[in-house]
Each structure stands twice: as C-alpha cells, then as structure tokens.
Design an enzyme around this catalytic site. Structure first.
Site, mmCIF file in Angstrom:
data_model
loop_
_atom_site.group_PDB
_atom_site.id
_atom_site.type_symbol
_atom_site.label_atom_id
_atom_site.label_comp_id
_atom_site.label_asym_id
_atom_site.label_seq_id
_atom_site.Cartn_x
_atom_site.Cartn_y
_atom_site.Cartn_z
ATOM 1 N N ASP A 62 0.912 -1.465 0.087
ATOM 2 C CA ASP A 62 -0.540 -0.039 -0.066
ATOM 3 C C ASP A 62 0.977 0.881 0.280
ATOM 4 O OD1 ASP A 62 1.028 -0.614 2.582
ATOM 5 O OD2 ASP A 62 -1.286 0.812 3.265
ATOM 6 N N GLU A 89 0.259 -1.264 6.173
ATOM 7 C CA GLU A 89 1.166 -0.701 6.487
ATOM 8 C C GLU A 89 0.766 0.486 6.641
ATOM 9 O OE1 GLU A 89 5.815 0.690 7.729
ATOM 10 O OE2 GLU A 89 3.360 1.184 5.934
HETATM 11 ZN ZN LIG Z 1 6.704 2.935 3.725
#
Ligand SMILES: [Zn+2]
Length: 397
Positions: free
Chosen positions: A88, A150
């Site tokens: 992401d 993340e």
């Molecule tokens: Zn990163």
C-alpha cells in the site's frame, strides 16, 4: 508484461535494472492507496511468481478486499530469510505532482511515482531477483512477503505474522525493505494514536456562561499536551534518534456547528511517537490527570453531562533488534556497512521482532522522498538493492 527469462548456470545471476524498472512501472500503475483494494497488485505478483514456477499463499484481510502474499523459493521448511515489503501507499490528494503519480516517470536518473520509494522499489527489486534466486541451488529458502495496510498502522501484516511457524515457515531473519538509502536500521520509535472527544453544553452565544464550550476545553487539552511533550523532551533523550526524544503531535480537530452557538462537541486526534525505552502510558495518563483534576470539575459546575473521553486508535510497537541479532549481522555483511542507525518512523520490523523473528530494516530510496509529492527512487538505489539481493542469494546457495 512478459516475464524475463530465467537465469541459467553460467549466466551472471544478478537481475537487471531494466527488469526491476519494468516491474516497478507495473507496481506503481496499481493505485494501492491504503483505502483501496490491493488485490490487482497481489494477482500480478502471484502470476509473475507462478510464471517462474514459484507458488504463493494469500493471507486475505477479514473483509476479503485485500491480501498479504507469502512465497518461498528454495527448500521447504522453517528458517531462511524473509524479504518483506508493503504494497500500500499513501494518498496523492492535495499534492502537486509534476507527472502522473501512477505512471512511473524517469527524469535525471530518478524514477518518479507514488510508492516508487515507499516501497514498491524494494518489491520490484525482489521480484526481479526471484528468477535468479530460483536458478541458484539455495541451501536455505528465501521468502517473499508482501503486506497491505502498513501505512494505516501496520495492521495488514499481523495476520500473516501470526501464521509464521504454523502453516507458513518461520524465517530465521526478515529484511524489511523500507527506504533507508540501503543503510542498516536496527531501531525505531513506537506510535500510539489517540482520539479525544469532548462533550460540553450548547448555549446561545450571547450567554456563553450557560454553556460549556467544547472547543475551549479542547484548546486547554491541546495546550496541556504541548506542556507534557515539552517536559518529556527535556527529560528523556536518546541521541541515536532524530529528534532525540519522544514527540507529541495533534493531527486533526473538528468542533462546533455555527458562529452563534456555544459548541457542545469537539474532537481531535493526536499521537505520541515514543523512544523505545519510554513508557507509552505516560502521556495519556498525564492528560487524563489534567482532564479529571482541573478541566472536568470546572465544566461540571455547568453541566453534569460534561465529558472528556480518550480512545486509543492503534499502536505500532517500537523496534529494537535483539543484541547479536542475525538479521542485523546479515544486513551489515551484505551492505558492507560498519554501523547501524536508528530512525523515527515506524515499520513492520517491530511486529516481526515481537513475534520472535529477528528483523532489520534496509532498502532502496530515501525516506525524505516518501509520502511527498514527486516521490522518487534513484535508479542507483535500485541497482544497490539488486546487488544486495544477489549477494544474499550467493550466501544462501
Ligand atoms: Zn513504507
């Protein structure tokens, strides 16, 4: 995209920068902003690996809209080295870009695109190296780990980590390829994110004494957070970090409905980035003491309904590599660096370390170019990462 040919014994086994660049172009082309699905990217990675005879396991998100991927090259079983990257990226809204953020663009030896640095550049290098990994006669496995979410609290990798040593092999060390300019990072800070909601009482603005102004209470709390933060910064220091102390930061605020009504509601989000050795409970505890000891008694003189509630909205553990960590020793050997560094941003490394999998952070690109408009990774950084991965495979062969 056509898969590159497999290296054969006798070929130079390192993968080419052009393959890595082509892969990065495809990866950047998927808009994997954390709020969106990453499944198209995961399918592409799965198909690419499958094209080289490498099977992968998906670890789907609870709602099925996203997935982690775990693939092993080399012998089956526990151990081996994990190469971990998140798929992401952060949003581009409100940023001024010189070129389309989802079209990889080469200018002056730099590859521009959202996620090029953080951290699709690393994933592209790992995928470009996969055929060479496969062609080596690896004595212990290399595991490819691709995660989601993340950037919104390192939540996506957690279900995958929970399966290591169960139905997925547990690596003996994991390299998290966040952008460190290929420096070896063995520590980072912790994040705790909070939301504080204030309930006051509405009143006509001509008679503010009949109301309890929730925005004014929020202002007092934010002032107190600044005092608490300054106190901690003056007291606890660790010169390895920049800045060398824990930080307290208010990120959003919302309150009030009209210019002539005393506002009943206000809420703000804030976070603490703590040194690894700091107690994460200190700031919320001190804020609650101020709220209950000073602010609420004043507010409740007007209404019993006055309230101040703070909720934790997520935490990312600090990362401190264990003394003598084999992950750190490996990254130092592969980069030739003679020392490690610490950083103030957080990564998935603390979660691996917490689960008993030694971790280290080392990857291409400069963190200063991540999350910014015109994010880029230098071609030279990808070349350094490819050499690093080639060396890793040579050591495991
Ligand atoms: Zn990163």
């Amino acid at each position: 995209m056509r898969a590159p040919p497999c290296a054969t014994p006798g070929d130079r086994l390192s993968s080419s920068i052009s393959t890595a660049t082509d892969l990065l172009r495809t990866l950047v082309g998927f808009d994997t902003t954390s709020a969106k699905s990453n499944l198209a990217l995961i399918s592409f990675v799965e198909d690419f690996l499958k094209g080289h005879g490498i099977a992968a396991t998906r670890v789907p998100s609870p709602d099925g809209a996203k997935a982690d991927l775990f693939a092993t090259i080399g012998p089956k079983g526990q151990g081996g080295i994990g190469l971990s990257g998140h798929s992401d990226c952060v949003p581009v809204e409100g940023q001024r870009w010189t070129s389309d953020p989802f079209t990889l663009t080469l200018r002056d030896g730099k590859l521009y695109g959202r996620g090029s640095c953080d951290m699709k550049g690393f994933i592209a290098c790992v995928l470009a190296s996969a055929p060479a990994f496969k062609a080596r006669n690896l004595k212990e496995p290399i595991h490819i780990i691709v995660s989601y979410d993340e950037e919104v609290g390192c939540t996506g990798v957690r279900p995958l980590i929970a399966r290591l040593g169960k139905d997925l092999p547990r690596p003996r060390a994991v390299i998290v390829g966040e952008p460190t300019s290929m420096a070896v990072i063995d520590a980072h800070k912790r994040i705790d994110a909070y939301r504080t909601r204030i309930t006051g009482r509405e009143a006509h603005s001509s008679m503010p004494e009949l109301g309890v102004n929730a925005i004014a209470a929020a202002a007092a709390l934010i002032g107190e957070l600044a005092r608490i933060g300054a106190g901690i910064a003056a007291r606890d220091r660790d010169e390895r970090f920049e800045p060398p102390h824990s930080t307290v930061f208010v990120s959003t605020i919302e309150g009030g409905i009209a210019h002539n009504i005393v506002p009943k509601n206000c809420e703000f989000q804030w976070q603490v980035r703590s040194l690894p050795e700091a107690s994460p409970d200190e700031v919320p505890r001190d804020l609650a003491a101020f709220a209950e000891g000073e602010l609420l008694p004043q507010m409740r003189r007007v209404t019993e309904e006055a309230a101040i509630d703070t909720a934790n909205e997520g935490s990312v553990p600090a990362f401190v590599a264990a003394p003598g960590s084999e992950a750190v020793a490996l990254a130092l050997a592969l980069t030739g660096a003679d020392r490690t560094k610490a950083v103030s941003y957080t990564t998935e490394a603390g979660l691996f370390e917490e689960a008993g999998v030694p971790a280290v952070i080392c990857g291409p690109g400069n963190i200063a170019h991540a999350h910014a408009p015109d994010e880029y990774v230098a071609v030279a950084q990808l070349e350094a990462c490819l050499a690093f991965l080639d060396d890793l495979a040579a050591r495991l062969a």
